[in-house]
Design an enzyme around this catalytic site. Structure first.
Site, PDB file in Angstrom:
ATOM      1  N   HIS A  51      79.456  49.069 -36.327  1.00 49.21           N
ATOM      2  CA  HIS A  51      78.930  49.234 -37.690  1.00 49.21           C
ATOM      3  C   HIS A  51      77.412  49.347 -37.645  1.00 49.21           C
ATOM      4  CE1 HIS A  51      82.516  47.177 -39.917  1.00 49.21           C
ATOM      5  NE2 HIS A  51      82.894  48.193 -39.159  1.00 49.21           N
ATOM      6  N   TYR A 111      79.066  41.389 -48.269  1.00 47.65           N
ATOM      7  CA  TYR A 111      78.693  40.018 -48.635  1.00 47.65           C
ATOM      8  C   TYR A 111      78.460  40.023 -50.146  1.00 47.65           C
ATOM      9  CZ  TYR A 111      77.831  38.864 -43.686  1.00 47.65           C
ATOM     10  OH  TYR A 111      77.967  38.632 -42.343  1.00 47.65           O
TER      11      TYR A 111
HETATM   12  C1  PHB Z   1      84.322  37.372 -39.630  1.00 42.50           C
HETATM   13  O1  PHB Z   1      84.722  38.553 -39.574  1.00 42.50           O
HETATM   14  O2  PHB Z   1      85.041  36.409 -39.323  1.00 42.50           O
HETATM   15  C2  PHB Z   1      82.946  37.093 -40.086  1.00 42.50           C
HETATM   16  C3  PHB Z   1      82.097  38.157 -40.341  1.00 42.50           C
HETATM   17  C4  PHB Z   1      80.800  37.908 -40.767  1.00 42.50           C
HETATM   18  C5  PHB Z   1      80.383  36.609 -40.933  1.00 42.50           C
HETATM   19  C6  PHB Z   1      81.228  35.547 -40.660  1.00 42.50           C
HETATM   20  C7  PHB Z   1      82.526  35.784 -40.237  1.00 42.50           C
HETATM   21  O3  PHB Z   1      79.131  36.378 -41.383  1.00 42.50           O
END
Ligand code: PHB
Ligand code: RFL
Length: 390
Positions: free
Chosen positions: A72, A201
């Site tokens: 990514h 997020y």
């Molecule tokens: C996950 O895919 O488990 C994951 C991805 C990003 C994060 C934390 C966990 O910040």
């Protein structure tokens, strides 16, 4: 039995260390108290910094990651119902992250270690460390019901947050730093294609949500919840409903739902000890530090500790130098504190705070700023793809 480096724990830290030392002709033995199956199926992290993905290839354990890992070049920050992309590649001179499961890394490293004739003992019990302030430390343990002893030059404590290494350091040596957050994550693994091409997020007034993935068919999703949340109160239907609410956008995007394969609660804490060394015992990874998962740094920090220790051990065995070993903790901690800061910032900025409206508005302003200023976006991107090791 005798070896150069005795390693406690077959998680990412212990396996990376053993494989890397092997490439430098330094012998090690790994002692792990769980079964191989358990280690290979423990669902945890999924995001690799740019240099950590390269490291796996360098260690001869990156073939499957290159085939199946998802590269990514950015993430989305979603707030007030709109997406704002942080373009890592553009902001950091072409750096990317790779989405690949930690348990697959563990599987690949175990296979690489065994193929190279590495010594890896699973299901050992009663591990204890001795003679840490001498030049011949040892590890005692029970294997197949019989007591055994491993004599070594150095011991690497790679046994995670609940291991035996850190508590074996005499009282008064370590200074502990800790921060506990007033929330946790409810995480699910779902059999459904990711609804977005990159991680999302999402900051929402009902709480934070994260849309991640493992493969083109499997999604990993998280919801901010209370630290003492009762998992039984969360039916699959309730989880999807909450994810839909927190991830809603003004556009025509939809969140795809599917069967929930696994669910669990992850606590949030920042923790570290200084120094990360006592005599001939070195602490690596979660044995020395924990970050809240919002910055995706835990596994990557473990790899950085391994990098510093391998260089120091190589200098010791090749040139008789002790100075890099003596500076292990200082060198690691400089970078770790920056990762602690970043993980704390991502966590506090994106989660809904119980401190009230003022603080939450400040966090929204922070997100607004980060996504509208190239300088601030660059700061986020540099930290997310991984700061330089030196
Ligand atoms: C996950 O895919 O488990 C994951 C991805 C990003 C994060 C934390 C966990 O910040
Ligand atoms: P580990 O993986 O805990 O491995 C320690 C090993 O030591 C063994 N052990 C012992 N062996 C012998 N004797 C004893 N007395 C022993 N005590 C323990 C254990 O069985 C185990 O095999 O530590 P290590 O190697 O330092 O690796 C650290 C990472 O596992 C951890 O930082 C990450 O998983 C954190 N993390 C994430 N990190 C990221 O970089 N990116 C992410 O996206 C990310 N997401 C996460 C995460 C951690 C999570 N949880 C559940 C803690 C998501 C979650 C949900």
């Amino acid at each position: 039995m005798r070896t150069q480096v005795g390693i406690i724990g077959a998680g990412p830290s212990g396996l990376l260390l053993s494989q890397w030392l092997h490439l430098h002709g330094i012998e090690s033995v790994i002692l792990e108290n769980r079964t191989r199956e358990y280690c290979e199926n423990r669902i945890r992290a999924g995001v690799l910094e740019h240099d950590v993905a390269d490291l796996l290839v360098h260690l001869g354990a990156g073939e499957r990651m290159k085939r199946e890992g998802l590269v990514h070049s950015g993430i989305y920050l979603r707030f007030r119902g709109r997406d704002h992309r942080i373009d890592f590649a553009n902001l950091t001179g072409g750096k990317t992250i790779t989405v690949y499961s930690q348990h697959d890394i563990v599987k690949d490293l175990i296979a690489a270690r065994l193929q190279a004739g590495g010594k890896l003992f699973f299901e050992v019990q009663d591990v204890s460390v001795h003679g840490l302030d001498s030049s011949q430390p040892s590890i005692r343990y029970t294997r197949n019901g019989r007591p055994e002893q491993l004599e070594c030059d150095f011991i690497a404590g790679c046994d995670g947050f609940h291991g035996v290494s850190r508590p074996s350091i005499p009282a008064g040596v370590l200074k502990t730093h800790e921060n506990v957050y007033p929330y946790a994550w409810l995480g699910i693994l779902a059999q459904v294609a990711p609804s977005c091409d990159e991680l999302v997020y999402a900051s929402h007034e009902r709480g934070f949500a994260l849309l991640s993935m493992r493969t083109p068919q499997i999604s990993r999703l998280y919801l901010q919840c209370a630290p003492d949340e009762d998992l039984n109160a969360w039916s699959d239907e309730r989880i999807w409903k909450e994810l839909q609410l927190r991830c809603a956008t003004h556009g025509d995007w939809t969140l795809k739902e599917g069967p929930v394969l696994q669910k669990g609660i992850t606590a949030m804490r920042s923790f570290l000890v200084e120094p990360m060394q006592y005599g001939r015992l070195f602490l690596l990874g979660d044995a020395a530090h924990i970050v809240p998962p919002t910055g995706a740094k835990g596994l990557n920090l473990a790899a950085a500790d391994v990098h510093v220790l391998v260089r120091a051990l190589e200098a010791f065995y090749k040139h008789g130098r002790q100075d890099l070993l003596a500076r292990y903790s200082e060198v690691c901690l400089r970078r770790i504190w920056k990762a602690q800061r970043f993980s704390w910032w991502m966590t506090t900025t994106l989660h809904r705070s119980p401190e009230g409206d003022f603080v939450n508005q400040i966090h929204l302003a922070d997100l607004d700023y980060v996504t509208s200023s190239r300088a601030a976006s660059t700061a986020l991107a540099e930290n997310y793809v991984g700061l330089p090791y030196d």
